[in-house]
Motif scaffolding. Structure first.
Motif, PDB file in Angstrom:
ATOM      1  N   LEU A 133      25.665  -9.265  16.433  1.00  0.00           N
ATOM      2  CA  LEU A 133      25.932  -9.188  17.872  1.00  0.00           C
ATOM      3  C   LEU A 133      27.443  -8.261  18.132  1.00  0.00           C
ATOM      4  CD1 LEU A 133      25.568 -13.102  18.889  1.00  0.00           C
ATOM      5  CD2 LEU A 133      23.733 -11.843  18.702  1.00  0.00           C
ATOM      6  N   GLU A 134      27.585  -7.665  17.334  1.00  0.00           N
ATOM      7  CA  GLU A 134      28.960  -7.033  17.491  1.00  0.00           C
ATOM      8  C   GLU A 134      28.836  -5.586  17.400  1.00  0.00           C
ATOM      9  OE1 GLU A 134      32.395  -7.987  16.490  1.00  0.00           O
ATOM     10  OE2 GLU A 134      33.220  -9.157  17.267  1.00  0.00           O
ATOM     11  N   ALA A 135      27.274  -5.243  16.576  1.00  0.00           N
ATOM     12  CA  ALA A 135      27.009  -4.452  16.017  1.00  0.00           C
ATOM     13  C   ALA A 135      25.723  -3.938  17.213  1.00  0.00           C
ATOM     14  CB  ALA A 135      26.402  -4.338  14.267  1.00  0.00           C
ATOM     15  N   ILE A 136      25.174  -4.483  17.274  1.00  0.00           N
ATOM     16  CA  ILE A 136      23.698  -4.387  17.943  1.00  0.00           C
ATOM     17  C   ILE A 136      24.411  -4.269  19.677  1.00  0.00           C
ATOM     18  CG2 ILE A 136      22.211  -5.969  19.137  1.00  0.00           C
ATOM     19  CD1 ILE A 136      21.617  -7.560  17.215  1.00  0.00           C
ATOM     20  N   ALA A 137      25.823  -4.901  19.908  1.00  0.00           N
ATOM     21  CA  ALA A 137      26.323  -4.068  21.370  1.00  0.00           C
ATOM     22  C   ALA A 137      26.896  -3.776  20.784  1.00  0.00           C
ATOM     23  CB  ALA A 137      26.970  -5.400  21.824  1.00  0.00           C
ATOM     24  N   SER A 138      27.210  -2.518  19.800  1.00  0.00           N
ATOM     25  CA  SER A 138      28.783  -1.073  19.800  1.00  0.00           C
ATOM     26  C   SER A 138      27.213   0.367  19.525  1.00  0.00           C
ATOM     27  CB  SER A 138      28.869  -1.425  18.555  1.00  0.00           C
ATOM     28  OG  SER A 138      28.560  -1.824  18.503  1.00  0.00           O
ATOM     29  N   SER A 139      25.829  -0.614  19.157  1.00  0.00           N
ATOM     30  CA  SER A 139      24.813   0.420  18.634  1.00  0.00           C
ATOM     31  C   SER A 139      23.943   0.892  19.486  1.00  0.00           C
ATOM     32  CB  SER A 139      24.601   0.749  17.483  1.00  0.00           C
ATOM     33  OG  SER A 139      23.206   0.835  16.873  1.00  0.00           O
ATOM     34  N   HIS A 140      23.367   2.208  19.842  1.00  0.00           N
ATOM     35  CA  HIS A 140      22.849   2.576  21.080  1.00  0.00           C
ATOM     36  C   HIS A 140      21.237   2.681  19.497  1.00  0.00           C
ATOM     37  CE1 HIS A 140      24.881   3.108  24.177  1.00  0.00           C
ATOM     38  NE2 HIS A 140      25.534   3.602  23.701  1.00  0.00           N
ATOM     39  N   GLU A 141      20.984   2.987  18.527  1.00  0.00           N
ATOM     40  CA  GLU A 141      20.486   2.605  17.634  1.00  0.00           C
ATOM     41  C   GLU A 141      19.172   2.119  17.512  1.00  0.00           C
ATOM     42  OE1 GLU A 141      20.920   4.833  13.616  1.00  0.00           O
ATOM     43  OE2 GLU A 141      22.430   3.604  14.063  1.00  0.00           O
ATOM     44  N   GLN A 142      18.246   1.784  17.555  1.00  0.00           N
ATOM     45  CA  GLN A 142      16.575   0.411  17.077  1.00  0.00           C
ATOM     46  C   GLN A 142      16.989   0.226  14.988  1.00  0.00           C
ATOM     47  OE1 GLN A 142      12.517   1.419  17.411  1.00  0.00           O
ATOM     48  NE2 GLN A 142      13.099   3.121  17.906  1.00  0.00           N
ATOM     49  N   GLY A 143      17.411  -0.731  15.103  1.00  0.00           N
ATOM     50  CA  GLY A 143      17.312  -1.866  13.987  1.00  0.00           C
ATOM     51  C   GLY A 143      16.517  -3.231  13.901  1.00  0.00           C
ATOM     52  N   VAL A 144      16.441  -3.593  13.121  1.00  0.00           N
ATOM     53  CA  VAL A 144      16.415  -4.384  12.412  1.00  0.00           C
ATOM     54  C   VAL A 144      17.021  -5.562  11.610  1.00  0.00           C
ATOM     55  CG1 VAL A 144      14.941  -6.063  10.041  1.00  0.00           C
ATOM     56  CG2 VAL A 144      14.907  -3.394  10.977  1.00  0.00           C
ATOM     57  N   LEU A 145      17.401  -6.851  12.406  1.00  0.00           N
ATOM     58  CA  LEU A 145      17.280  -8.579  12.471  1.00  0.00           C
ATOM     59  C   LEU A 145      16.723  -8.883  11.238  1.00  0.00           C
ATOM     60  CD1 LEU A 145      19.600 -10.199  12.973  1.00  0.00           C
ATOM     61  CD2 LEU A 145      18.548 -11.438  14.736  1.00  0.00           C
ATOM     62  N   ALA A 146      17.608  -9.447  10.140  1.00  0.00           N
ATOM     63  CA  ALA A 146      17.452 -10.463   9.694  1.00  0.00           C
ATOM     64  C   ALA A 146      18.067 -11.834   9.295  1.00  0.00           C
ATOM     65  CB  ALA A 146      17.692  -9.399   7.585  1.00  0.00           C
ATOM     66  N   THR A 147      17.117 -12.718   9.091  1.00  0.00           N
ATOM     67  CA  THR A 147      18.394 -13.775   9.102  1.00  0.00           C
ATOM     68  C   THR A 147      17.402 -14.548   8.073  1.00  0.00           C
ATOM     69  OG1 THR A 147      18.082 -13.808  11.681  1.00  0.00           O
ATOM     70  CG2 THR A 147      18.653 -15.965  10.973  1.00  0.00           C
ATOM     71  N   ILE A 148      17.871 -15.233   7.398  1.00  0.00           N
ATOM     72  CA  ILE A 148      17.616 -17.238   6.299  1.00  0.00           C
ATOM     73  C   ILE A 148      17.213 -17.792   7.193  1.00  0.00           C
ATOM     74  CG2 ILE A 148      18.383 -17.947   4.554  1.00  0.00           C
ATOM     75  CD1 ILE A 148      20.668 -16.281   3.245  1.00  0.00           C
ATOM     76  N   ILE A 149      16.108 -18.377   7.148  1.00  0.00           N
ATOM     77  CA  ILE A 149      15.123 -19.259   7.755  1.00  0.00           C
ATOM     78  C   ILE A 149      15.227 -20.216   7.082  1.00  0.00           C
ATOM     79  CG2 ILE A 149      14.283 -17.539   9.287  1.00  0.00           C
ATOM     80  CD1 ILE A 149      11.724 -17.785   8.412  1.00  0.00           C
TER      81      ILE A 149
END
Length: 347
Positions: free
Chosen positions: A8-24
């Motif tokens: 969440l800190e990385a998403i907040a500090s980045s202005h890039e698009q990205g992908v969230l990978a989660t173990i479900i």
């Protein structure tokens, strides 16, 4: 601590698009548990971990395709083989791991920032993510914060049964994982704020404890009546510094049932005052530095209540500030994962 804080800190500090990978889902054993996640930006920067390093490279490659097509993707890793003849690299973790990769759109970024804001305020957040084939989009997400705030695109589509189940205490307090609600498959995840550690005493032996606890994912508050010690210059790894005598600072701290507290002022009368102020506080963990007989004297009692950890830390034969700090953090993590001792009212 939990990888989603770094994500969440990385998403907040980045202005890039990205992908969230989660173990479900995990069948068997694995390095991480359900809910562990990883952020991969379009430039290849990452935050968080899904394993000890054996999945991350493959996930990063798959993330490029997810980002390109803006389409969620489920992938499965069979870690049971101990050689390289199947999927992996001879990890031999004896588990099958399902990972959901999903693009973080502008709308979803706003939702994740809202989750972070809730956690920063000390609120627990529940996520219910509808697993509907390979679909992406905010319409599959439902978030509910501890204060009752609801957001995400799925809020308006919930059936009465689904709303009732999501509001129920057993589900809200449950574990991360896949479940069937009203005939629909959901992934349920709980996001918890960083556990707060309040340290009474800013002597030199607090330095390694503050530093190691910070690395372990705790939010650190140091309080002491001596301004020269209770400062950013003296303890730079702390998050907050509260200067004052206990009678003033304890009410200011707003202690709650999730807090960890350690008393280590090395000042008998001050420790006695602190422990008297804390006896009726709803703490998750209370540790007192020093031998049992000293703590018994602080309490003016022959026996120490089971919910007070004294001497603080696991009995590993620790010597010196660094080893003692490690033993304390190990004990706090054990209590965090397994739950605190019951606190019975004493007279």
């Amino acid at each position: 601590m939990e990888s989603y804080h770094a994500v969440l800190e990385a998403i907040a500090s980045s202005h890039e698009q990205g992908v969230l990978a989660t173990i479900i889902h995990i069948d068997g054993s694995a390095y991480q548990k359900e809910g562990a996640c990883m952020w991969i930006s379009e430039s290849g920067r990452t935050a968080g971990l899904l394993s000890g390093g054996c999945l991350e490279e493959t996930i990063a490659i798959q993330a490029k395709d997810v980002l390109q097509h803006q389409q969620a993707h489920m992938t499965t890793f069979d870690m049971r083989q101990e050689d390289d003849s199947s999927w992996g690299q001879g990890a031999g973790c004896n588990g099958i791991i399902q990972v959901l990769l999903e693009p973080v759109t502008a709308e979803m970024r706003a939702d994740w920032l809202a989750v972070k804001a809730c956690l920063d305020r000390g609120e627990h957040v529940l996520l219910a993510r509808k697993l509907d084939g390979e679909t992406s989009g905010r319409e599959n997400f439902f978030f509910c914060s501890e204060s009752g705030r609801r957001f995400g695109g799925f809020c308006g589509e919930m059936t009465p049964k689904l709303r009732s189940l999501l509001d129920s205490a057993p589900l809200f307090q449950g574990k991360n994982g896949i479940c069937i609600i009203d005939g629909v498959q959901f992934y349920i995840q709980h996001y918890w704020p960083k556990p707060r550690l309040v340290i009474f005493g800013a002597n030199p032996d607090a330095k390694p404890l503050v530093s190691f606890a910070k690395q372990a994912g705790f939010f650190i508050v140091v309080t002491d009546w001596r301004p020269a010690l209770c400062s950013k210059e003296h303890l730079p790894d702390a998050d907050e510094w509260v200067v004052g005598f206990p009678s003033k600072t304890v009410p200011q701290l707003g202690l709650n049932k999730r807090d960890f507290v350690i008393i280590m002022t090395h000042h008998f009368q001050r420790d006695q005052e602190i422990i008297a102020l804390l006896r009726d506080q709803p703490l998750f963990y209370l540790g007192v530095l020093g031998p049992k007989r000293r703590t018994a004297r602080l309490l003016s009692a022959s026996e120490i209540p089971s919910w007070i950890h004294s001497p603080v830390g696991l009995a590993i034969g620790a010597r010196g500030p660094e080893e003692i700090a490690i033993s304390i953090i190990a004990e706090m993590i054990s209590v965090l994962r397994n739950g605190p001792a019951s606190k019975k009212k004493t007279t």
